[in-house]
Design an enzyme around this catalytic site. Structure first.
Site, PDB file in Angstrom:
ATOM      1  CD  GLU A 254      43.269  70.178  48.857  1.00 38.58           C
ATOM      2  OE1 GLU A 254      42.358  69.640  48.201  1.00 38.58           O
ATOM      3  OE2 GLU A 254      43.214  70.359  50.083  1.00 38.58           O
TER       4      GLU A 254
ATOM      5  NE  ARG B 119      36.662  63.228  40.980  1.00 42.59           N
ATOM      6  CZ  ARG B 119      37.504  62.461  41.685  1.00 42.59           C
ATOM      7  NH1 ARG B 119      37.556  61.160  41.483  1.00 42.59           N
ATOM      8  NH2 ARG B 119      38.294  63.023  42.586  1.00 42.59           N
TER       9      ARG B 119
ATOM     10  CG  ASN C 186      39.400  70.775  37.890  1.00 37.48           C
ATOM     11  OD1 ASN C 186      39.504  71.672  37.061  1.00 37.48           O
ATOM     12  ND2 ASN C 186      39.491  69.490  37.559  1.00 37.48           N
TER      13      ASN C 186
ATOM     14  CB  THR D 170      36.680  71.110  42.176  1.00 34.57           C
ATOM     15  OG1 THR D 170      37.633  70.060  42.144  1.00 34.57           O
ATOM     16  CG2 THR D 170      36.429  71.521  43.613  1.00 34.57           C
ATOM     17  CG  PHE D 171      36.671  67.100  36.523  1.00 36.00           C
ATOM     18  CD1 PHE D 171      37.999  66.814  36.271  1.00 36.00           C
ATOM     19  CD2 PHE D 171      35.758  66.974  35.483  1.00 36.00           C
ATOM     20  CE1 PHE D 171      38.415  66.415  35.003  1.00 36.00           C
ATOM     21  CE2 PHE D 171      36.166  66.589  34.217  1.00 36.00           C
ATOM     22  CZ  PHE D 171      37.501  66.304  33.975  1.00 36.00           C
TER      23      PHE D 171
HETATM   24  O1  GFB Z   1      40.117  67.845  39.561  1.00 36.65           O
HETATM   25  P1  GFB Z   1      39.841  67.384  40.913  1.00 36.65           P
HETATM   26  O2  GFB Z   1      40.348  68.218  41.995  1.00 36.65           O
HETATM   27  O3  GFB Z   1      38.279  67.175  41.061  1.00 36.65           O
HETATM   28  O4  GFB Z   1      40.462  65.936  41.040  1.00 36.65           O
HETATM   29  P2  GFB Z   1      37.367  66.649  42.276  1.00 36.65           P
HETATM   30  C1  GFB Z   1      40.005  64.864  40.257  1.00 36.65           C
HETATM   31  C2  GFB Z   1      41.026  64.415  39.221  1.00 36.65           C
HETATM   32  O5  GFB Z   1      40.657  63.096  38.755  1.00 36.65           O
HETATM   33  C3  GFB Z   1      41.081  65.295  37.988  1.00 36.65           C
HETATM   34  C4  GFB Z   1      40.786  63.020  37.359  1.00 36.65           C
HETATM   35  O6  GFB Z   1      41.899  66.407  38.100  1.00 36.65           O
HETATM   36  C5  GFB Z   1      41.539  64.287  36.933  1.00 36.65           C
HETATM   37  O7  GFB Z   1      42.932  64.063  37.035  1.00 36.65           O
HETATM   38  N1  GFB Z   1      39.438  63.031  36.754  1.00 36.65           N
HETATM   39  C6  GFB Z   1      38.256  63.200  37.374  1.00 36.65           C
HETATM   40  C7  GFB Z   1      39.194  62.926  35.433  1.00 36.65           C
HETATM   41  N2  GFB Z   1      37.247  63.190  36.482  1.00 36.65           N
HETATM   42  C8  GFB Z   1      37.796  63.014  35.263  1.00 36.65           C
HETATM   43  C9  GFB Z   1      37.267  62.944  33.935  1.00 36.65           C
HETATM   44  O8  GFB Z   1      36.067  63.040  33.680  1.00 36.65           O
HETATM   45  N3  GFB Z   1      38.158  62.784  32.940  1.00 36.65           N
HETATM   46  C10 GFB Z   1      39.495  62.682  33.162  1.00 36.65           C
HETATM   47  N4  GFB Z   1      40.299  62.539  32.101  1.00 36.65           N
HETATM   48  N5  GFB Z   1      40.033  62.756  34.399  1.00 36.65           N
HETATM   49  C11 GFB Z   1      38.545  66.086  44.596  1.00 36.65           C
HETATM   50  C12 GFB Z   1      40.028  66.231  44.817  1.00 36.65           C
HETATM   51  O9  GFB Z   1      38.317  65.832  43.235  1.00 36.65           O
HETATM   52  O10 GFB Z   1      38.042  64.971  45.271  1.00 36.65           O
HETATM   53  C13 GFB Z   1      40.402  66.135  46.265  1.00 36.65           C
HETATM   54  O11 GFB Z   1      40.451  67.495  44.398  1.00 36.65           O
HETATM   55  C14 GFB Z   1      39.780  64.918  46.901  1.00 36.65           C
HETATM   56  O12 GFB Z   1      41.797  66.053  46.353  1.00 36.65           O
HETATM   57  C15 GFB Z   1      38.289  64.921  46.651  1.00 36.65           C
HETATM   58  O13 GFB Z   1      40.380  63.743  46.358  1.00 36.65           O
HETATM   59  C16 GFB Z   1      37.598  63.691  47.238  1.00 36.65           C
HETATM   60  O14 GFB Z   1      36.798  67.777  43.035  1.00 36.65           O
HETATM   61  O15 GFB Z   1      36.412  65.737  41.588  1.00 36.65           O
END
Ligand code: GFB
Length: 446
Positions: A47, A309, A50, A405-406
């Site tokens: 996971e 994203r 976020n 979730t970001f």
């Molecule tokens: O936060 P997160 O759970 O969001 O995972 P999702 C995405 C990660 O990618 C972030 C990086 O925690 C950051 O490390 N990241 C994404 C970014 N967008 C940005 C940005 O705008 N700036 C920066 N600096 N870093 C889910 C994952 O991602 O997507 C699940 O939690 C799975 O594990 C799924 O991979 C497909 O909800 O976008």
């Protein structure tokens, strides 16, 4: 320990009931001399950051409910080994919560301590019991969902083994000497309320760890009470159902204030490049317990912010993620509509993609936050992502990415700051979508 002494136990979010001062030798006192107990948890390793924040909120509220009857402290699981943290040159394990969040704010909701402080308090590198949460092998009985919870054989291979001294060894956030005294798999089909009675009645250990905490509290099928609805958020988001979160959800969420050192970096960037200050933008921050903004009170800085994203989303959600060209087209329309010239891009894209995106704009100014090496080393990939979220949260208009979730966490930040929901709950569409459904409006409740 000094830090620990400042913890205030609260049985209700705003009502301070007692202060405890434990030392490493004796149990703390609480009301009628009940010993303080420690709840630890961890999440499925795959996971992202976020989603983990969402699990924190659910566990935090379990601790809050526990504190209505017994003094429990939540031990914050150190950050590390996250799939999306790609920077190989950085040491990204055993990262403290204080690197990312303001612990004093978290403590206005529930008592929390860092894992290292927990080890100091225990006086030994030990977790007394681990329950590895799993489903029921047989699934639902007669196709009906019912509340249940039983110690069972482990279904999957678990990442803990007993050594020759009878100590359970495994991944304890990178702390190699830590061990557990007891380990069991717990099949659960339950909502959080029953987890509370399990923790109070079926175990007397001083510390209990819930592994795969997202399992029980996820409440995938438990939409039958208001509490489970609150705990069910991630699932609701993923399926895009509309609804309202409870005050408890928002209390936990509001207490997750970003660390000041990260907010300061974001604010400096806003001032320097985006003509954005809290005074002008009406986004002045107060202690979260004092802050209650109406929708539309925040104006936001004179820029559009975009969470774009890429990476795994390019194949995980390829139907809903736009090409860079199509993203640029949508951003241009937003600039025109809002009569703005500046754009802030938060993205996990590489520099090439960022330059390509910029190339589609002739007049507009396109910005991205680029950390110095010093900031990268100090605050890691997670800190840089938070700075991006913070800057994105302060724009006059925000547009995010489908089910990220970001993006959701940015939307919540904007709800806390008091933006008009029309400027917040938006996402980019892909060129192949016939109907581009916009995100549900998860409005704040106090
Ligand atoms: O936060 P997160 O759970 O969001 O995972 P999702 C995405 C990660 O990618 C972030 C990086 O925690 C950051 O490390 N990241 C994404 C970014 N967008 C940005 C940005 O705008 N700036 C920066 N600096 N870093 C889910 C994952 O991602 O997507 C699940 O939690 C799975 O594990 C799924 O991979 C497909 O909800 O976008």
């Amino acid at each position: 320990i000094v830090l620990f002494n400042t913890i205030v136990l609260a049985s209700h979010a705003h009502e301070k009931v007692d202060v405890f001062k434990p030392d490493t030798h004796s149990h703390a006192e609480f009301g009628e001399a009940k010993s303080v107990r420690y709840l630890l948890y961890d999440v499925n390793p795959g996971e992202g950051f976020n989603l983990r924040r969402d699990v924190f909120m659910r566990v935090a509220n379990l601790v809050k409910f526990l504190n209505d009857d017994e003094p429990w402290v939540l031990v914050l699981p150190p950050w590390g080994r996250l799939y999306h943290w790609k920077s190989q040159d950085l040491n990204q394990i055993k990262v403290k919560w204080s690197t990312f969040f303001d612990l004093a704010s978290l403590r206005e909701h529930i008592p929390v301590i860092e894992f290292e402080d927990y080890l100091t308090v225990m006086g030994e590198e030990v977790v007394e019991e681990i329950y590895y949460l799993q489903r029921y092998k047989e699934g639902w009985t007669n196709g009906k969902w019912e509340e249940k919870m039983d110690i069972r054989d482990c279904i999957d291979r678990v990442p803990y083994q007993k050594d020759e001294d009878g100590k359970w060894r495994g991944w304890f956030f990178g702390y190699e000497n830590v061990y557990a005294k007891k380990f069991a798999c717990l099949s659960v089909q339950s909502e959080a309320g029953n987890m509370k009675s399990f923790l109070m009645k079926n175990t007397t250990s001083r510390s209990v760890m819930l592994e795969r905490a997202e399992q029980v509290i996820h409440g995938q099928y438990s939409e039958f009470s208001s509490m489970s609805v609150m705990l069910d958020r991630a699932e609701q988001l993923i399926h895009g159902r509309s609804g309202q979160h409870s005050t408890n959800y928002w209390d936990a969420r509001r207490s997750m204030v970003f660390a000041k050192h990260l907010r300061d970096i974001g604010d400096e960037f806003r001032r320097e490049y985006l003509d954005s200050t809290d005074e002008n933008d009406k986004t002045v921050l107060k202690s979260w317990t004092q802050m209650k903004k109406n929708h539309g009170e925040a104006k936001g800085g004179p820029y559009i912010s975009v969470h774009l994203r890429r990476k795994d989303y390019l194949y995980a959600h390829k139907e809903q993620v736009p090409s860079l060209k199509y993203a640029a087209k949508q951003i241009k329309e937003l600039l025109k509509k809002n009569k703005l010239k500046k754009v802030f891009i938060a993205s996990d894209c590489d520099e090439n993609d960022f330059e390509t995106l910029k190339g589609f704009f002739k007049k507009a100014e396109i910005y991205r936050y680029k950390p110095t090496q010093e900031i990268r080393e100090k605050y890691k990939d997670g800190g840089v992502a938070i700075i991006d979220q913070w800057i994105a949260a302060h724009a006059r208009h925000f547009v995010g990415t489908y089910v990220s979730t970001f993006s959701f966490r940015i939307q919540e930040e904007r709800e806390i700051l008091g933006f008009d929901p029309e400027t917040t709950f938006n996402r980019l569409c892909s060129e192949s979508e016939e109907e581009c459904e916009q995100p549900s409006k998860w409005k704040i409740v106090y």
